[in-house]
Design an enzyme around this catalytic site. Sequence first.
Site, mmCIF file in Angstrom:
data_model
loop_
_atom_site.group_PDB
_atom_site.id
_atom_site.type_symbol
_atom_site.label_atom_id
_atom_site.label_comp_id
_atom_site.label_asym_id
_atom_site.label_seq_id
_atom_site.Cartn_x
_atom_site.Cartn_y
_atom_site.Cartn_z
ATOM 1 N N HIS A 179 0.823 -1.208 0.000
ATOM 2 C CA HIS A 179 0.000 0.000 0.000
ATOM 3 C C HIS A 179 0.855 1.254 0.000
ATOM 4 C CE1 HIS A 179 -3.684 -2.296 1.803
ATOM 5 N NE2 HIS A 179 -3.486 -2.579 0.540
ATOM 6 N N ASN A 204 -3.307 -12.246 15.943
ATOM 7 C CA ASN A 204 -4.095 -11.018 15.980
ATOM 8 C C ASN A 204 -4.684 -10.794 17.370
ATOM 9 O OD1 ASN A 204 -4.779 -8.955 13.953
ATOM 10 N ND2 ASN A 204 -6.916 -9.425 14.519
HETATM 11 C C1 BV8 Z 1 -7.882 -2.379 -5.583
HETATM 12 C C2 BV8 Z 1 -3.962 3.660 2.141
HETATM 13 C C3 BV8 Z 1 -8.319 -2.682 -7.841
HETATM 14 C C4 BV8 Z 1 -2.779 4.098 2.809
HETATM 15 C C5 BV8 Z 1 -5.396 1.748 2.246
HETATM 16 C C6 BV8 Z 1 -12.306 -7.229 -4.047
HETATM 17 C C7 BV8 Z 1 -11.123 -7.328 -4.784
HETATM 18 C C8 BV8 Z 1 -10.341 -6.202 -5.037
HETATM 19 C C9 BV8 Z 1 -10.720 -4.960 -4.525
HETATM 20 C C10 BV8 Z 1 -11.890 -4.853 -3.781
HETATM 21 C C11 BV8 Z 1 -12.671 -5.977 -3.545
HETATM 22 N N1 BV8 Z 1 -13.739 -5.575 -2.799
HETATM 23 C C12 BV8 Z 1 -13.630 -4.242 -2.540
HETATM 24 C C13 BV8 Z 1 -12.542 -3.772 -3.154
HETATM 25 C C14 BV8 Z 1 -12.088 -2.373 -3.140
HETATM 26 C C15 BV8 Z 1 -11.178 -2.039 -1.972
HETATM 27 C C16 BV8 Z 1 -11.556 -2.724 -0.702
HETATM 28 O O1 BV8 Z 1 -10.985 -3.747 -0.344
HETATM 29 N N2 BV8 Z 1 -12.522 -2.148 0.015
HETATM 30 C C17 BV8 Z 1 -12.918 -2.731 1.281
HETATM 31 C C18 BV8 Z 1 -13.014 -1.656 2.345
HETATM 32 C C19 BV8 Z 1 -14.211 -3.491 1.070
HETATM 33 N N3 BV8 Z 1 -9.806 -2.343 -2.310
HETATM 34 C C20 BV8 Z 1 -9.095 -1.436 -3.012
HETATM 35 O O2 BV8 Z 1 -9.568 -0.415 -3.438
HETATM 36 C C21 BV8 Z 1 -7.642 -1.780 -3.284
HETATM 37 N N4 BV8 Z 1 -7.377 -1.561 -4.681
HETATM 38 O O3 BV8 Z 1 -8.487 -3.357 -5.321
HETATM 39 O O4 BV8 Z 1 -7.650 -1.958 -6.849
HETATM 40 C C22 BV8 Z 1 -7.821 -2.230 -9.145
HETATM 41 C C23 BV8 Z 1 -7.819 -3.122 -10.189
HETATM 42 C C24 BV8 Z 1 -7.361 -2.714 -11.419
HETATM 43 C C25 BV8 Z 1 -6.900 -1.415 -11.596
HETATM 44 C C26 BV8 Z 1 -6.902 -0.519 -10.526
HETATM 45 C C27 BV8 Z 1 -7.371 -0.915 -9.288
HETATM 46 C C28 BV8 Z 1 -6.680 -0.825 -2.557
HETATM 47 C C29 BV8 Z 1 -6.715 -1.068 -1.088
HETATM 48 C C30 BV8 Z 1 -5.682 -0.179 -0.395
HETATM 49 C C31 BV8 Z 1 -6.359 1.029 0.142
HETATM 50 N N5 BV8 Z 1 -5.448 1.790 0.953
HETATM 51 N N6 BV8 Z 1 -4.633 2.596 2.888
HETATM 52 C C32 BV8 Z 1 -3.131 4.543 4.195
HETATM 53 O O5 BV8 Z 1 -3.792 5.591 4.326
HETATM 54 O O6 BV8 Z 1 -2.733 3.816 5.116
HETATM 55 S S1 BV8 Z 1 -6.295 0.605 3.099
HETATM 56 C C33 BV8 Z 1 -6.043 0.665 4.765
HETATM 57 O O7 BV8 Z 1 -6.621 -0.548 5.261
HETATM 58 C C34 BV8 Z 1 -4.597 0.587 5.192
HETATM 59 O O8 BV8 Z 1 -3.682 0.420 4.142
HETATM 60 C C35 BV8 Z 1 -4.552 -0.654 6.062
HETATM 61 O O9 BV8 Z 1 -3.336 -1.285 6.061
HETATM 62 C C36 BV8 Z 1 -5.567 -1.458 5.370
HETATM 63 C C37 BV8 Z 1 -6.039 -2.662 6.073
HETATM 64 O O10 BV8 Z 1 -6.343 -2.307 7.422
HETATM 65 P P1 BV8 Z 1 -5.629 -3.154 8.593
HETATM 66 O O11 BV8 Z 1 -4.162 -3.029 8.423
HETATM 67 O O12 BV8 Z 1 -6.186 -4.531 8.620
HETATM 68 O O13 BV8 Z 1 -6.049 -2.335 9.881
HETATM 69 P P2 BV8 Z 1 -7.416 -2.467 10.685
HETATM 70 O O14 BV8 Z 1 -7.496 -1.303 11.609
HETATM 71 O O15 BV8 Z 1 -8.538 -2.731 9.741
HETATM 72 O O16 BV8 Z 1 -7.230 -3.808 11.551
HETATM 73 C C38 BV8 Z 1 -6.242 -3.843 12.568
HETATM 74 C C39 BV8 Z 1 -6.282 -5.245 13.172
HETATM 75 O O17 BV8 Z 1 -5.234 -5.327 14.155
HETATM 76 C C40 BV8 Z 1 -7.576 -5.559 13.888
HETATM 77 O O18 BV8 Z 1 -7.986 -6.869 13.549
HETATM 78 C C41 BV8 Z 1 -7.210 -5.491 15.390
HETATM 79 O O19 BV8 Z 1 -7.922 -6.456 16.157
HETATM 80 C C42 BV8 Z 1 -5.752 -5.850 15.355
HETATM 81 N N7 BV8 Z 1 -4.965 -5.258 16.447
HETATM 82 C C43 BV8 Z 1 -5.156 -4.045 17.057
HETATM 83 N N8 BV8 Z 1 -4.207 -3.865 18.000
HETATM 84 C C44 BV8 Z 1 -3.411 -4.974 17.985
HETATM 85 C C45 BV8 Z 1 -3.889 -5.851 16.990
HETATM 86 N N9 BV8 Z 1 -3.315 -7.049 16.752
HETATM 87 C C46 BV8 Z 1 -2.236 -7.382 17.485
HETATM 88 N N10 BV8 Z 1 -1.708 -6.595 18.450
HETATM 89 C C47 BV8 Z 1 -2.269 -5.383 18.718
HETATM 90 N N11 BV8 Z 1 -1.736 -4.614 19.688
#
Ligand code: BV8
Length: 238
Positions: A109, A202
């Site tokens: 990313h 996790n």
């Molecule tokens: C794309 C930017 C296509 C930088 C981010 C199906 C297939 C393909 C795509 C899609 C699909 N369905 C939907 C899509 C579109 C979309 C998507 O997935 N949407 C979701 C919301 C439904 N995906 C996209 O748009 C991607 N691009 O598919 O392009 C394409 C094809 C052809 C041509 C062009 C394009 C792009 C996705 C990237 C978006 N950018 N960030 C930034 O600002 O950071 S996403 C954002 O979420 C961050 O990057 C982050 O890394 C990412 C995932 O989040 P997590 O890291 O999991 O963080 P989260 O808070 O959610 O979870 C934290 C976890 O840690 C929790 O479980 C928690 O319990 C745990 N935790 C907390 N504390 C601790 C811990 N664990 C251990 N110890 C602790 N102390």
Amino acid sequence: MTKLDSIVILTGAGLSAESGLATFRDADGIWAKYDYREVATPEGYARNPGRVHEFYNSRRRDILKATPNAAHMALARLEQQHQGHVLIVTQNIDHLHEAAGSRNLIHMHGELLKAKCSRCGTRCDYREDLSVATACAACGETGGMRPDVVWFGEMPYQMQRIHEALATADLFISIGTSGNVYPAAGFVASAIEAGAHTVELNLEPSEGASHFAEAVNGPATLVVPAFVERLLGTRHTA
Ligand code: BV8
């Protein structure tokens, strides 16, 4: 445990939580404070680049103050001491894996300590605040400099290399990610197809928890070092 030559590790925001960096989807997370459509999409940037720069400038300042935690250090140790191949694929845009000593690393990313010019495509290291007035060092143009991060709707980096690694993985470990964002959330399915053993480390079961053969829940700074010692210990006894 069988021979574990090739290990692929996916990391997310939970890995950096204990380094003081906010996660996205926890109760007090980033998406509870910001609308991702305004600050993490090309459309949001086109509509209001100043707001996007403000969002990332504040996160960049936080990242520059953060240091790697015991989980980052343990993963670097695994890469150094494991006889086989270790690849980290991180969704995180911080530099804490590098700061811990990890080298074989893909930022799928992007990286917040890099910027890229939408006018000429040049990417550069960038640790200051960005604004629409920032001129590109390569082409001199202003108004085109953006953080080198992948927004929703944009293609993540190095997908071919990631899929090749997943296709030959013996072990796939997912750490600190909620399994909400694709294509990263689909990597466990590819690893299963390749016959890899799959483990989720996790704080709590993620969206994709049911796909994993094994799970250890707890804070990364406890569960990751323990799992790495188990892996390295196994090597000595295998
Ligand atoms: C794309 C930017 C296509 C930088 C981010 C199906 C297939 C393909 C795509 C899609 C699909 N369905 C939907 C899509 C579109 C979309 C998507 O997935 N949407 C979701 C919301 C439904 N995906 C996209 O748009 C991607 N691009 O598919 O392009 C394409 C094809 C052809 C041509 C062009 C394009 C792009 C996705 C990237 C978006 N950018 N960030 C930034 O600002 O950071 S996403 C954002 O979420 C961050 O990057 C982050 O890394 C990412 C995932 O989040 P997590 O890291 O999991 O963080 P989260 O808070 O959610 O979870 C934290 C976890 O840690 C929790 O479980 C928690 O319990 C745990 N935790 C907390 N504390 C601790 C811990 N664990 C251990 N110890 C602790 N102390």
